[in-house]
Design a protein around this motif. Structure first.
Motif, PDB file in Angstrom:
ATOM      1  N   GLY A 149       0.804  -1.212   0.000  1.00 12.52           N
ATOM      2  CA  GLY A 149       0.000   0.000   0.000  1.00 12.52           C
ATOM      3  C   GLY A 149       0.839   1.264   0.000  1.00 12.52           C
ATOM      4  O   GLY A 149       2.047   1.239   0.275  1.00 12.52           O
ATOM      5  N   LYS A 150       0.198   2.372  -0.288  1.00 11.98           N
ATOM      6  CA  LYS A 150       0.868   3.663  -0.423  1.00 11.98           C
ATOM      7  C   LYS A 150       1.678   4.021   0.817  1.00 11.98           C
ATOM      8  O   LYS A 150       2.815   4.492   0.720  1.00 11.98           O
ATOM      9  CB  LYS A 150      -0.188   4.738  -0.689  1.00 11.98           C
ATOM     10  CG  LYS A 150       0.363   6.159  -0.839  1.00 11.98           C
ATOM     11  CD  LYS A 150       1.130   6.323  -2.138  1.00 11.98           C
ATOM     12  CE  LYS A 150       1.582   7.765  -2.321  1.00 11.98           C
ATOM     13  NZ  LYS A 150       2.386   7.953  -3.554  1.00 11.98           N
ATOM     14  N   GLU A 151       1.121   3.780   1.980  1.00 14.63           N
ATOM     15  CA  GLU A 151       1.786   4.167   3.221  1.00 14.63           C
ATOM     16  C   GLU A 151       3.018   3.324   3.520  1.00 14.63           C
ATOM     17  O   GLU A 151       3.874   3.713   4.317  1.00 14.63           O
ATOM     18  CB  GLU A 151       0.810   4.086   4.397  1.00 14.63           C
ATOM     19  CG  GLU A 151       0.317   2.684   4.747  1.00 14.63           C
ATOM     20  CD  GLU A 151      -0.769   2.134   3.837  1.00 14.63           C
ATOM     21  OE1 GLU A 151      -1.234   1.008   4.096  1.00 14.63           O
ATOM     22  OE2 GLU A 151      -1.154   2.839   2.876  1.00 14.63           O
ATOM     23  N   ASP A 152       3.126   2.186   2.882  1.00 16.14           N
ATOM     24  CA  ASP A 152       4.246   1.269   3.121  1.00 16.14           C
ATOM     25  C   ASP A 152       5.183   1.154   1.922  1.00 16.14           C
ATOM     26  O   ASP A 152       5.990   0.224   1.848  1.00 16.14           O
ATOM     27  CB  ASP A 152       3.714  -0.127   3.479  1.00 16.14           C
ATOM     28  CG  ASP A 152       3.003  -0.162   4.815  1.00 16.14           C
ATOM     29  OD1 ASP A 152       3.329   0.672   5.684  1.00 16.14           O
ATOM     30  OD2 ASP A 152       2.110  -1.017   4.991  1.00 16.14           O
ATOM     31  N   GLU A 153       5.112   2.083   0.978  1.00 16.44           N
ATOM     32  CA  GLU A 153       5.852   1.956  -0.283  1.00 16.44           C
ATOM     33  C   GLU A 153       7.349   1.752  -0.085  1.00 16.44           C
ATOM     34  O   GLU A 153       7.974   1.023  -0.858  1.00 16.44           O
ATOM     35  CB  GLU A 153       5.624   3.195  -1.156  1.00 16.44           C
ATOM     36  CG  GLU A 153       4.360   3.126  -1.969  1.00 16.44           C
ATOM     37  CD  GLU A 153       4.211   4.291  -2.929  1.00 16.44           C
ATOM     38  OE1 GLU A 153       3.245   4.281  -3.713  1.00 16.44           O
ATOM     39  OE2 GLU A 153       5.051   5.218  -2.890  1.00 16.44           O
ATOM     40  N   TYR A 154       7.929   2.371   0.933  1.00 13.96           N
ATOM     41  CA  TYR A 154       9.375   2.229   1.122  1.00 13.96           C
ATOM     42  C   TYR A 154       9.781   0.772   1.288  1.00 13.96           C
ATOM     43  O   TYR A 154      10.874   0.365   0.867  1.00 13.96           O
ATOM     44  CB  TYR A 154       9.830   3.044   2.338  1.00 13.96           C
ATOM     45  CG  TYR A 154      11.330   2.984   2.564  1.00 13.96           C
ATOM     46  CD1 TYR A 154      12.212   3.658   1.720  1.00 13.96           C
ATOM     47  CD2 TYR A 154      11.868   2.230   3.610  1.00 13.96           C
ATOM     48  CE1 TYR A 154      13.587   3.591   1.911  1.00 13.96           C
ATOM     49  CE2 TYR A 154      13.244   2.157   3.812  1.00 13.96           C
ATOM     50  CZ  TYR A 154      14.095   2.842   2.962  1.00 13.96           C
ATOM     51  OH  TYR A 154      15.460   2.769   3.155  1.00 13.96           O
ATOM     52  N   SER A 155       8.898  -0.037   1.859  1.00 11.58           N
ATOM     53  CA  SER A 155       9.231  -1.444   2.117  1.00 11.58           C
ATOM     54  C   SER A 155       9.197  -2.307   0.859  1.00 11.58           C
ATOM     55  O   SER A 155       9.618  -3.462   0.895  1.00 11.58           O
ATOM     56  CB  SER A 155       8.289  -2.036   3.170  1.00 11.58           C
ATOM     57  OG  SER A 155       6.950  -2.093   2.694  1.00 11.58           O
TER      58      SER A 155
ATOM     59  N   PHE B  98       7.448  -1.892   9.141  1.00 14.45           N
ATOM     60  CA  PHE B  98       6.369  -2.143   8.185  1.00 14.45           C
ATOM     61  C   PHE B  98       5.750  -3.513   8.473  1.00 14.45           C
ATOM     62  O   PHE B  98       5.952  -4.479   7.729  1.00 14.45           O
ATOM     63  CB  PHE B  98       6.890  -2.059   6.752  1.00 14.45           C
ATOM     64  CG  PHE B  98       7.469  -0.715   6.401  1.00 14.45           C
ATOM     65  CD1 PHE B  98       6.643   0.309   5.965  1.00 14.45           C
ATOM     66  CD2 PHE B  98       8.828  -0.465   6.549  1.00 14.45           C
ATOM     67  CE1 PHE B  98       7.170   1.562   5.664  1.00 14.45           C
ATOM     68  CE2 PHE B  98       9.358   0.772   6.254  1.00 14.45           C
ATOM     69  CZ  PHE B  98       8.527   1.802   5.809  1.00 14.45           C
TER      70      PHE B  98
ATOM     71  N   GLU C 286       2.802  -4.735   8.192  1.00 12.25           N
ATOM     72  CA  GLU C 286       1.891  -5.306   7.199  1.00 12.25           C
ATOM     73  C   GLU C 286       2.675  -5.981   6.073  1.00 12.25           C
ATOM     74  O   GLU C 286       2.312  -7.070   5.608  1.00 12.25           O
ATOM     75  CB  GLU C 286       0.984  -4.210   6.634  1.00 12.25           C
ATOM     76  CG  GLU C 286      -0.062  -4.708   5.644  1.00 12.25           C
ATOM     77  CD  GLU C 286      -1.093  -5.639   6.264  1.00 12.25           C
ATOM     78  OE1 GLU C 286      -1.837  -6.271   5.481  1.00 12.25           O
ATOM     79  OE2 GLU C 286      -1.163  -5.746   7.501  1.00 12.25           O
ATOM     80  N   THR C 287       3.778  -5.377   5.650  1.00 11.44           N
ATOM     81  CA  THR C 287       4.630  -5.994   4.630  1.00 11.44           C
ATOM     82  C   THR C 287       5.235  -7.282   5.167  1.00 11.44           C
ATOM     83  O   THR C 287       5.265  -8.308   4.461  1.00 11.44           O
ATOM     84  CB  THR C 287       5.748  -5.024   4.204  1.00 11.44           C
ATOM     85  OG1 THR C 287       5.160  -3.842   3.666  1.00 11.44           O
ATOM     86  CG2 THR C 287       6.659  -5.655   3.162  1.00 11.44           C
TER      87      THR C 287
END
Length: 253
Positions: A195-201, A217, A219-220
């Motif tokens: 998702g957008k909020e976790d893009e760095y992962s 992260f 969720e990742t």
């Protein structure tokens, strides 16, 4: 399976390196600690790590991935898109000669950063970005196809580098974020969507039996664990401050 990895210790000059982020000035001592933990994580994955000494004259040179594209049988020495980084390739070529006999070179006016290159088995994806231009992408495509690989050029719309938002996990699985979630070039892969909020992962690295991901992260981590992967979480805060991620810090082959 990867057997070797090249990394480079960050120098104090890293603090004045290139960045587009607004995350603040890196803490050098914390950066060194994070880099040491990164090396230990790679060793846990069962690879032999070649660690190069810091080069104060090249603030961004800890991001060794940008200086080369390494395959099982040959090395491609890049021509990084930031002029201040061009000469980083000299050291990387020298150390690569320990492992390779066959070399290709990206020639000006072509520019190419290794962070824009994703290998998925016998298929390479080449991003066109602020650092990799069309000429550099075409040169690499011709090199790869001459060596019986497939290559697809992908102009980027959102991400700094191609691998900022995508990683190949093996077994026909991709981890994807942002513009790559619905990109037709990746429709044949099973996707783990970030998702957008976790893009760095999304910038994670699969190294043999593990997937190394940035910490923070959950969720990742859950999605990867549910998919059957063993994960290693690493704090990457000081690397992120200079637009870096897990893949940027090593050449894996």
């Amino acid at each position: 399976m990867f057997t070797n990895v090249i990394v480079k210790k960050p120098g104090k000059s890293y603090l004045s390196g290139l960045t587009t982020s607004d995350l603040g000035k890196p803490d050098y001592e914390l950066l060194l600690t994070q880099h040491e933990r990164y090396v230990k994580a790679l060793e846990k994955c069962g690879v032999a790590v070649t660690e190069l000494a810091a080069s104060e004259e090249f603030p961004d040179s800890t991001f060794v991935e940008d200086a080369a594209v390494l395959t099982p049988n040959f090395a491609v020495i890049t021509n990084p898109g930031a002029e201040s980084r061009n000469a980083e390739t000299v050291e990387i070529e020298a150390v690569a000669k320990t492992f390779y006999r066959k070399f290709y070179f990206i020639q000006a006016p072509g520019t190419l950063d290794g962070g824009d290159i994703l290998q998925a088995d016998d298929h390479f994806y080449i991003g066109i970005s602020e650092r990799t231009n069309e000429e550099g992408a075409k040169q690499l495509k011709e090199i790869l196809e001459s060596e019986n690989y497939y290559a697809t050029i992908i102009p980027l719309k959102e991400f700094f580098h191609l691998k900022t938002g995508i990683a190949y996990l093996g077994n026909n699985q991709m981890i994807v974020a942002g513009e790559f979630v619905s990109h037709p070039a990746f429709n044949s892969y099973e996707k783990i969507v970030i998702g957008k909020e976790d893009e760095y992962s999304a910038n994670c690295i699969q190294v043999n039996d593990y997937v190394i991901i940035p910490s923070g992260f959950p969720e990742t981590n859950r999605k990867l664990t549910d998919a059957g992967y063993q994960t290693i979480e690493l704090d990457m805060s000081e690397v992120q401050k200079h637009d870096g991620g897990l893949s940027c810090l090593s050449l894996r082959f």
